[in-house]
Design a protein around this motif. Structure first.
Motif, PDB file in Angstrom:
ATOM      1  N   ALA A  15       0.854  -1.038  -0.059  1.00  0.00           N
ATOM      2  CA  ALA A  15       0.118  -0.156  -0.020  1.00  0.00           C
ATOM      3  C   ALA A  15       0.985   1.084   0.006  1.00  0.00           C
ATOM      4  O   ALA A  15       0.605   2.263  -0.705  1.00  0.00           O
ATOM      5  N   LEU A  16       1.881   1.053   0.780  1.00  0.00           N
ATOM      6  CA  LEU A  16       2.829   2.126   0.784  1.00  0.00           C
ATOM      7  C   LEU A  16       3.456   2.557  -0.651  1.00  0.00           C
ATOM      8  O   LEU A  16       3.764   3.951  -1.024  1.00  0.00           O
ATOM      9  N   LEU A  17       3.884   1.665  -1.341  1.00  0.00           N
ATOM     10  CA  LEU A  17       4.383   1.599  -2.605  1.00  0.00           C
ATOM     11  C   LEU A  17       3.241   2.127  -3.511  1.00  0.00           C
ATOM     12  O   LEU A  17       3.613   3.032  -4.430  1.00  0.00           O
ATOM     13  N   ALA A  18       2.221   1.644  -3.420  1.00  0.00           N
ATOM     14  CA  ALA A  18       1.080   2.169  -4.402  1.00  0.00           C
ATOM     15  C   ALA A  18       1.001   3.566  -4.170  1.00  0.00           C
ATOM     16  O   ALA A  18       0.783   4.477  -5.191  1.00  0.00           O
ATOM     17  N   GLU A  19       1.144   4.261  -2.882  1.00  0.00           N
ATOM     18  CA  GLU A  19       0.486   5.565  -2.575  1.00  0.00           C
ATOM     19  C   GLU A  19       2.062   6.261  -3.187  1.00  0.00           C
ATOM     20  O   GLU A  19       1.535   7.335  -3.662  1.00  0.00           O
ATOM     21  N   ARG A  20       3.054   5.800  -2.863  1.00  0.00           N
ATOM     22  CA  ARG A  20       4.198   6.892  -3.230  1.00  0.00           C
ATOM     23  C   ARG A  20       4.599   6.732  -4.635  1.00  0.00           C
ATOM     24  O   ARG A  20       4.779   7.626  -5.013  1.00  0.00           O
ATOM     25  N   ASP A  21       4.617   5.500  -5.151  1.00  0.00           N
ATOM     26  CA  ASP A  21       5.169   5.300  -6.500  1.00  0.00           C
ATOM     27  C   ASP A  21       4.040   4.820  -7.540  1.00  0.00           C
ATOM     28  O   ASP A  21       4.514   4.686  -8.578  1.00  0.00           O
ATOM     29  N   GLY A  22       2.758   4.830  -7.172  1.00  0.00           N
ATOM     30  CA  GLY A  22       1.739   4.217  -8.120  1.00  0.00           C
ATOM     31  C   GLY A  22       1.515   2.679  -8.083  1.00  0.00           C
ATOM     32  O   GLY A  22       2.534   1.942  -7.800  1.00  0.00           O
ATOM     33  N   TYR A  23       0.349   2.467  -8.478  1.00  0.00           N
ATOM     34  CA  TYR A  23      -0.079   0.861  -8.426  1.00  0.00           C
ATOM     35  C   TYR A  23       0.785   0.046  -9.193  1.00  0.00           C
ATOM     36  O   TYR A  23       1.174  -0.995  -8.713  1.00  0.00           O
ATOM     37  N   GLU A  24       1.239   0.593 -10.501  1.00  0.00           N
ATOM     38  CA  GLU A  24       2.033  -0.176 -11.071  1.00  0.00           C
ATOM     39  C   GLU A  24       3.452  -0.725 -10.516  1.00  0.00           C
ATOM     40  O   GLU A  24       4.253  -1.568 -10.781  1.00  0.00           O
ATOM     41  N   SER A  25       4.035   0.060  -9.706  1.00  0.00           N
ATOM     42  CA  SER A  25       5.151   0.003  -8.947  1.00  0.00           C
ATOM     43  C   SER A  25       5.056  -1.105  -7.766  1.00  0.00           C
ATOM     44  O   SER A  25       6.096  -1.750  -7.386  1.00  0.00           O
ATOM     45  N   VAL A  26       3.973  -1.741  -7.733  1.00  0.00           N
ATOM     46  CA  VAL A  26       3.518  -2.992  -6.526  1.00  0.00           C
ATOM     47  C   VAL A  26       4.114  -4.153  -7.396  1.00  0.00           C
ATOM     48  O   VAL A  26       3.372  -4.529  -8.118  1.00  0.00           O
ATOM     49  N   THR A  27       5.264  -4.693  -7.317  1.00  0.00           N
ATOM     50  CA  THR A  27       5.628  -5.950  -7.581  1.00  0.00           C
ATOM     51  C   THR A  27       6.377  -6.740  -6.402  1.00  0.00           C
ATOM     52  O   THR A  27       6.748  -6.064  -5.471  1.00  0.00           O
ATOM     53  N   LEU A  28       6.514  -7.798  -6.536  1.00  0.00           N
ATOM     54  CA  LEU A  28       7.253  -8.932  -5.553  1.00  0.00           C
ATOM     55  C   LEU A  28       8.674  -8.114  -5.223  1.00  0.00           C
ATOM     56  O   LEU A  28       8.904  -8.133  -4.013  1.00  0.00           O
ATOM     57  N   ALA A  29       9.361  -7.804  -6.333  1.00  0.00           N
ATOM     58  CA  ALA A  29      10.532  -7.352  -6.049  1.00  0.00           C
ATOM     59  C   ALA A  29      10.719  -6.093  -5.359  1.00  0.00           C
ATOM     60  O   ALA A  29      11.453  -5.930  -4.570  1.00  0.00           O
ATOM     61  N   THR A  39      13.113 -11.796  -2.247  1.00  0.00           N
ATOM     62  CA  THR A  39      11.849 -11.837  -2.832  1.00  0.00           C
ATOM     63  C   THR A  39      11.220 -13.207  -2.783  1.00  0.00           C
ATOM     64  O   THR A  39      10.010 -13.265  -2.219  1.00  0.00           O
ATOM     65  N   PRO A  40      11.943 -14.232  -2.608  1.00  0.00           N
ATOM     66  CA  PRO A  40      11.255 -15.573  -2.416  1.00  0.00           C
ATOM     67  C   PRO A  40      10.643 -15.616  -1.046  1.00  0.00           C
ATOM     68  O   PRO A  40       9.742 -16.368  -0.860  1.00  0.00           O
ATOM     69  N   SER A  41      11.210 -14.738  -0.159  1.00  0.00           N
ATOM     70  CA  SER A  41      10.628 -14.910   1.389  1.00  0.00           C
ATOM     71  C   SER A  41       9.343 -14.193   1.247  1.00  0.00           C
ATOM     72  O   SER A  41       8.365 -14.782   2.405  1.00  0.00           O
ATOM     73  N   LEU A  42       8.794 -13.623   0.352  1.00  0.00           N
ATOM     74  CA  LEU A  42       7.460 -13.042   0.361  1.00  0.00           C
ATOM     75  C   LEU A  42       6.418 -14.470   0.139  1.00  0.00           C
ATOM     76  O   LEU A  42       5.256 -14.181   0.601  1.00  0.00           O
ATOM     77  N   TYR A  43       6.876 -15.078  -0.349  1.00  0.00           N
ATOM     78  CA  TYR A  43       5.922 -16.358  -0.732  1.00  0.00           C
ATOM     79  C   TYR A  43       5.357 -16.923   0.623  1.00  0.00           C
ATOM     80  O   TYR A  43       4.479 -17.842   0.596  1.00  0.00           O
ATOM     81  N   ASN A  44       6.177 -16.849   1.481  1.00  0.00           N
ATOM     82  CA  ASN A  44       5.512 -17.226   2.949  1.00  0.00           C
ATOM     83  C   ASN A  44       4.302 -16.634   3.219  1.00  0.00           C
ATOM     84  O   ASN A  44       3.708 -16.979   4.164  1.00  0.00           O
ATOM     85  N   HIS A  45       4.019 -15.399   2.488  1.00  0.00           N
ATOM     86  CA  HIS A  45       2.835 -14.499   3.285  1.00  0.00           C
ATOM     87  C   HIS A  45       1.797 -14.255   2.265  1.00  0.00           C
ATOM     88  O   HIS A  45       0.813 -13.741   2.550  1.00  0.00           O
TER      89      HIS A  45
END
Length: 186
Positions: A15-29, A39-45
């Motif tokens: 959400a912070l990234l979407a607000e700061r940099d725009g929705y398209e900036s929201v990637t796993l990386a 990045t692989p650590s995100l797959y736990n969540h």
């Protein structure tokens, strides 16, 4: 896995990234980088990028529903519609990246997203119960109101209103015109 990291922290970072940099900036990386993890650590969540964006959409819709509910408290009829309408547009002004997540989710027909969105629909139905509308007409009115405020907010967000007329006055005019089209209580 970083201690204290959970799904809520991941979604709030998205959400912070979407607000700061725009929705398209929201990637796993980008989320992983912001959290200082691999990045692989995100797959736990989250379940990949699609799951992250679904979770972000649910969070964003919850935030919008909360804002609209607060604006409706203690109000009814015309006053509630005006308050909720202005609040909706102000949410988009305050949170454009988060708002974009509400309609850019990978699957808007996902049951979780639909359940969250239904909170907004139910709030509007309660507000519109003030007016003598048939059930089907109440749904038409919900759709019309959502279309008005979404459309205005999107045009404004994309800087489409370039005339020297005040936007707040236009919102007032638009919502009052909508209200005037509703049947009045006898």
């Amino acid at each position: 896995m970083r201690q204290g990291l959970d799904q809520t922290a991941v979604v709030k970072t998205a959400a912070l990234l979407a607000e700061r940099d725009g929705y398209e900036s929201v990637t796993l990386a980008s989320v992983a980088k912001e959290l200082g993890i691999k990045t692989p650590s995100l797959y736990n969540h989250v379940k990949g990028l699609k799951g992250l964006r679904k979770d972000l959409a649910c969070y964003a819709i919850e935030q919008l529903a909360h804002r609209l509910t607060l604006s409706a408290v203690g109000r009814s009829g015309d006053e509630a519609i005006l308050s909720v309408g202005f609040s909706y547009i102000q949410f988009v002004r305050d949170h454009p990246g988060l708002y974009e997540a509400t309609f850019r989710a990978p699957d808007l027909s996902d049951p979780d997203i639909m359940r969250k969105g239904d909170q907004i629909v139910q709030l509007l139905i309660v507000i519109l119960n003030y007016y003598p509308l048939a059930d089907t007409d109440r749904i038409h009115a919900v759709r019309a109101l959502r279309s008005l405020v979404h459309g205005f907010a999107m045009i404004e967000m994309n800087r489409g209103f370039n005339l020297s007329v005040d936007n707040e006055e236009t919102i007032q005019f638009m919502l009052k015109t909508f209200i005037n089209g509703l049947p009045k209580q006898l």
